[in-house]
Scaffold this active site. Structure first.
Site, PDB file in Angstrom:
ATOM      1  N   ASP A  67       0.815  -1.216   0.000  1.00  0.00           N
ATOM      2  CA  ASP A  67       0.000   0.000   0.000  1.00  0.00           C
ATOM      3  C   ASP A  67       0.849   1.267   0.000  1.00  0.00           C
ATOM      4  O   ASP A  67       2.068   1.227   0.188  1.00  0.00           O
ATOM      5  CB  ASP A  67      -0.962  -0.017   1.197  1.00  0.00           C
ATOM      6  CG  ASP A  67      -0.302  -0.508   2.487  1.00  0.00           C
ATOM      7  OD1 ASP A  67       0.938  -0.543   2.549  1.00  0.00           O
ATOM      8  OD2 ASP A  67      -1.031  -0.867   3.428  1.00  0.00           O
ATOM      9  N   ASN A 136      -7.636  -3.161  14.244  1.00  0.00           N
ATOM     10  CA  ASN A 136      -9.016  -3.487  13.853  1.00  0.00           C
ATOM     11  C   ASN A 136      -9.070  -4.669  12.882  1.00  0.00           C
ATOM     12  O   ASN A 136     -10.110  -4.940  12.278  1.00  0.00           O
ATOM     13  CB  ASN A 136      -9.690  -2.262  13.228  1.00  0.00           C
ATOM     14  CG  ASN A 136      -8.982  -1.781  11.965  1.00  0.00           C
ATOM     15  OD1 ASN A 136      -8.035  -2.411  11.498  1.00  0.00           O
ATOM     16  ND2 ASN A 136      -9.430  -0.664  11.419  1.00  0.00           N
ATOM     17  N   HIS A 138      -7.231  -4.902  10.102  1.00  0.00           N
ATOM     18  CA  HIS A 138      -6.968  -4.601   8.685  1.00  0.00           C
ATOM     19  C   HIS A 138      -5.683  -5.268   8.203  1.00  0.00           C
ATOM     20  O   HIS A 138      -4.755  -5.490   8.966  1.00  0.00           O
ATOM     21  CB  HIS A 138      -7.012  -3.096   8.397  1.00  0.00           C
ATOM     22  CG  HIS A 138      -5.846  -2.290   8.875  1.00  0.00           C
ATOM     23  ND1 HIS A 138      -5.975  -0.995   9.336  1.00  0.00           N
ATOM     24  CD2 HIS A 138      -4.515  -2.565   8.955  1.00  0.00           C
ATOM     25  CE1 HIS A 138      -4.786  -0.530   9.662  1.00  0.00           C
ATOM     26  NE2 HIS A 138      -3.885  -1.454   9.448  1.00  0.00           N
ATOM     27  N   GLU A 143      -9.801  -2.000   5.326  1.00  0.00           N
ATOM     28  CA  GLU A 143     -10.453  -1.784   6.621  1.00  0.00           C
ATOM     29  C   GLU A 143     -11.648  -2.739   6.772  1.00  0.00           C
ATOM     30  O   GLU A 143     -12.101  -3.332   5.789  1.00  0.00           O
ATOM     31  CB  GLU A 143     -10.927  -0.331   6.710  1.00  0.00           C
ATOM     32  CG  GLU A 143      -9.818   0.715   6.548  1.00  0.00           C
ATOM     33  CD  GLU A 143      -8.920   0.880   7.794  1.00  0.00           C
ATOM     34  OE1 GLU A 143      -8.863  -0.040   8.635  1.00  0.00           O
ATOM     35  OE2 GLU A 143      -8.269   1.929   7.901  1.00  0.00           O
TER      36      GLU A 143
HETATM   37  C1  F6R Z   1       1.476  -1.534   6.154  1.00  0.00           C
HETATM   38  C2  F6R Z   1       0.182  -2.190   6.250  1.00  0.00           C
HETATM   39  C3  F6R Z   1      -0.608  -2.205   7.510  1.00  0.00           C
HETATM   40  C4  F6R Z   1       0.200  -2.536   8.755  1.00  0.00           C
HETATM   41  C5  F6R Z   1      -0.675  -2.485  10.004  1.00  0.00           C
HETATM   42  C6  F6R Z   1       0.108  -2.744  11.270  1.00  0.00           C
HETATM   43  O1  F6R Z   1       1.996  -1.655   4.835  1.00  0.00           O
HETATM   44  O2  F6R Z   1      -0.243  -2.697   5.273  1.00  0.00           O
HETATM   45  O3  F6R Z   1      -1.666  -3.121   7.361  1.00  0.00           O
HETATM   46  O4  F6R Z   1       0.783  -3.805   8.608  1.00  0.00           O
HETATM   47  O5  F6R Z   1      -1.290  -1.237  10.096  1.00  0.00           O
HETATM   48  O6  F6R Z   1       1.009  -1.708  11.476  1.00  0.00           O
HETATM   49  P1  F6R Z   1       2.108  -1.762  12.670  1.00  0.00           P
HETATM   50  O7  F6R Z   1       3.097  -2.797  12.289  1.00  0.00           O
HETATM   51  O8  F6R Z   1       2.706  -0.380  12.658  1.00  0.00           O
HETATM   52  O9  F6R Z   1       1.358  -2.076  13.909  1.00  0.00           O
END
Ligand code: F6R
Length: 243
Positions: A67, A136, A138, A143
């Site tokens: 992303d 959450n 994701h 989401e």
């Molecule tokens: C990042 C991504 C997100 C993260 C998620 C967890 O490329 O796709 O889904 O993996 O938000 O983020 P952290 O590791 O910062 O808790």
């Protein structure tokens, strides 16, 4: 889903790096899906250390990130492009032309998403996708409520996600409201997936992930339907497991 339990964040980073290194060594032309965020930083550090000391080469590896924020320049320090350069790409020998992230600077974001999806297809789909997980549930920026049939698309970020990611921006207000992300179907097409879960703040999330059925209100639960997924998880993230 296979589960690898490790003691702490250090062990998680080590296990994740070894997991990726094994695949790169088995297949030097690996198509590698990558994630950003806090969780994989330790893994990237170890991949960089390994490249320096053991010389594992990424010359023929192709990467696709999950992303990118919409409306941020790639040169902006908070972009995922900048994150990837800083944590990995600037320190290994992967050629620039093998690196792919959705481009949030493009005027026509829908067209950019379709092109990204096409590029992944042309590369023969992802061999190994690294994932983190949002509080959450994701994955990528998919989401809760995102269709399991989704391909790469533009999303509106949830307030909770913007808040969680504000630590990577100079101020809360600068966190973009939109992003481009691989869809859930795009992720599920990966031949293998490794998900990293670390820390007490993810303990409820992990418990929900392991509690069973795939459900669109908790995107990561789709991994229960994937034939080749490994979750590497540390003790702190295991504290809310239902016995
Ligand atoms: C990042 C991504 C997100 C993260 C998620 C967890 O490329 O796709 O889904 O993996 O938000 O983020 P952290 O590791 O910062 O808790």
């Amino acid at each position: 889903m296979k589960i690898i339990k490790v003691k702490d964040y250090n062990e998680l980073s080590e296990a994740a790096a070894q997991f990726v290194l094994e695949r790169v060594k088995q297949n030097p032309k690996l198509v590698l899906g990558l994630a950003t965020g806090g969780t994989p930083e330790g893994m990237y550090k170890r991949l960089v250390d390994d490249h320096r000391t053991a010389g594992t080469s990424y010359k023929n590896v192709t990467t696709f990130n999950l992303d990118e924020y919409a409306g941020l320049k790639r040169t902006d320090e908070s972009s995922y492009y900048a994150y990837m350069r800083h944590h990995l790409f600037d320190h290994i020998d992967v050629p620039e032309e093998n690196i792919h992230l959705p481009n949030g600077e493009k005027e026509d974001l829908q067209a950019e998403c379709s092109e990204y999806e096409q590029l992944i297809k042309e590369a023969g789909n992802i061999d190994l996708q690294v994932l983190g997980i949002g509080g959450n549930g994701h994955i990528g920026f998919n989401e809760p409520g995102t269709s399991f049939d989704s391909l790469t698309h533009v999303v509106t970020l949830e307030e909770s996600t913007r808040k969680a990611n504000a630590r990577f921006f100079p101020s809360d207000a600068e966190v973009p409201t939109h992003a481009l992300t691989m869809g859930i179907e795009t992720i599920m097409r990966a031949k293998e997936i490794v998900m990293l879960i670390s820390g007490e703040s993810k303990a409820e999330t992990a418990a929900q992930l392991f509690s069973g059925e795939a459900n669109e209100n908790f995107p990561a639960s789709v991994l229960n339907n994937h034939p080749n997924t490994t979750v590497i998880i540390d003790e702190a993230a295991l504290t809310k497991m239902k016995k």
